[in-house]
Design a protein around this motif. Structure first.
Motif, short mmCIF file in Angstrom:
data_model
loop_
_atom_site.label_atom_id
_atom_site.label_comp_id
_atom_site.label_asym_id
_atom_site.label_seq_id
_atom_site.Cartn_x
_atom_site.Cartn_y
_atom_site.Cartn_z
N LYS A 74 -7.01 5.45 -1.29
CA LYS A 74 -8.46 5.48 -1.14
C LYS A 74 -9.00 6.89 -0.94
N GLY A 75 -8.12 7.87 -0.92
CA GLY A 75 -8.59 9.24 -0.74
C GLY A 75 -7.46 10.17 -0.34
N PRO A 76 -7.72 11.48 -0.37
CA PRO A 76 -6.67 12.47 -0.08
C PRO A 76 -6.43 12.70 1.41
N SER A 77 -7.25 12.14 2.28
CA SER A 77 -7.07 12.35 3.71
C SER A 77 -7.83 11.28 4.49
N GLY A 78 -7.67 11.30 5.80
CA GLY A 78 -8.40 10.39 6.66
C GLY A 78 -7.69 9.06 6.89
N LEU A 79 -8.20 8.34 7.89
CA LEU A 79 -7.63 7.06 8.26
C LEU A 79 -8.68 5.96 8.18
N ALA A 80 -8.26 4.79 7.73
CA ALA A 80 -9.14 3.64 7.71
C ALA A 80 -9.21 3.03 9.11
N ASP A 81 -10.34 2.45 9.47
CA ASP A 81 -10.48 1.79 10.77
C ASP A 81 -9.77 0.44 10.78
N GLU A 82 -9.73 -0.19 9.62
CA GLU A 82 -9.11 -1.50 9.49
C GLU A 82 -8.66 -1.70 8.05
N ILE A 83 -7.76 -2.66 7.84
CA ILE A 83 -7.29 -2.95 6.48
C ILE A 83 -7.41 -4.44 6.21
N ASN A 84 -7.78 -4.79 4.98
CA ASN A 84 -7.85 -6.19 4.59
C ASN A 84 -6.53 -6.61 3.94
N LEU A 89 -1.22 -5.53 1.22
CA LEU A 89 -0.29 -5.66 0.10
C LEU A 89 -0.01 -4.30 -0.55
N THR A 90 -1.04 -3.47 -0.63
CA THR A 90 -0.85 -2.13 -1.18
C THR A 90 0.20 -1.38 -0.38
N ILE A 91 0.07 -1.44 0.95
CA ILE A 91 1.05 -0.77 1.82
C ILE A 91 2.43 -1.38 1.64
#
Length: 214
Positions: A74-84, A89-91
């Motif tokens: 979803k991008g070159p840096s940063g952290l998501a607050d939550e995952i669906n 599945l991507t992970i």
């Protein structure tokens, strides 16, 4: 997963995106619901009570990797607050065993993606290099449970490993030359010939995946 008709279409779409079979997707969905408390998303705190992670010395890095935008694509840096669930599945697709039907090019691509995930765990500031300080931090965490190894000893181990990495990736260095850190290309060289699938595991998912180096 939605109504019966839409759910089956969604599963087929997810099969194409992740390479998991419908049975694996259903199994992972049950695990996702358990981790999320039957909510539509998982937050970092949902990982707090996973027994297999609780005693892992690099637990924080493993959990962080699940929310890393680079791993979520979803991008070159940063952290998501939550995952669906699709993020989940991507992970998990990084941990999928290499299919025996893959040709050599597909195997190498799969291996490269697994190593990229691991590289991101070490490269905590997302600058494309694993610096000496980042490597020291990982080694110190890994050895934190050993009462016989002091912090200075852990730093010495990290320093020695970084010098070895420099010799592998750069070769003979000039006296005033500084090795700024391990790039992803360097990382691939270091792991060349090492079977990554025997070095990574994620037992807490209760399915046959390969998974996390430590």
């Amino acid at each position: 997963m939605g109504a019966t008709h839409s759910a089956s279409e969604e599963v087929r779409e997810l099969e194409g995106k992740t390479g998991f079979s419908s049975d694996q997707i259903e199994q992972l969905h049950r695990r996702f619901k358990h981790l999320s408390g039957d909510q539509p998303t998982i937050r970092k705190e949902n990982f707090n009570n996973i027994p297999d992670l609780e005693l892992n010395p690099i637990r924080s890095k493993i959990v962080r990797a699940f929310f890393d935008n680079r791993n979520l694509r979803k991008g070159p840096s940063g952290l998501a607050d939550e995952i669906n669930f699709e993020d989940f599945l991507t992970i998990m697709s990084y941990f999928r065993p290499i299919d025996t039907t893959m040709d050599e090019e597909q195997v190498q691509l799969c291996r490269k993606e697994k190593l990229r995930f691991l590289f991101h765990m070490y490269d905590s500031d997302s600058d494309g290099r694993i610096t000496l300080e980042e490597y020291r931090n990982v080694v110190e965490e890994l050895l934190s449970g050993n009462p016989h190894i002091e912090k200075e000893s852990a730093r010495s181990i990290a320093d020695g490993a970084m010098m070895e990495a420099a010799s592998v990736c750069v070769g003979r260095m000039e006296p005033d030359q500084v090795y700024e850190g391990i790039t992803f290309d360097d990382f691939l060289k270091i792991w060349q010939g090492i079977d990554i699938e025997t070095k990574m595991h994620v037992r807490f998912l209760n399915m046959e995946t390969i998974a996390l180096c430590h």
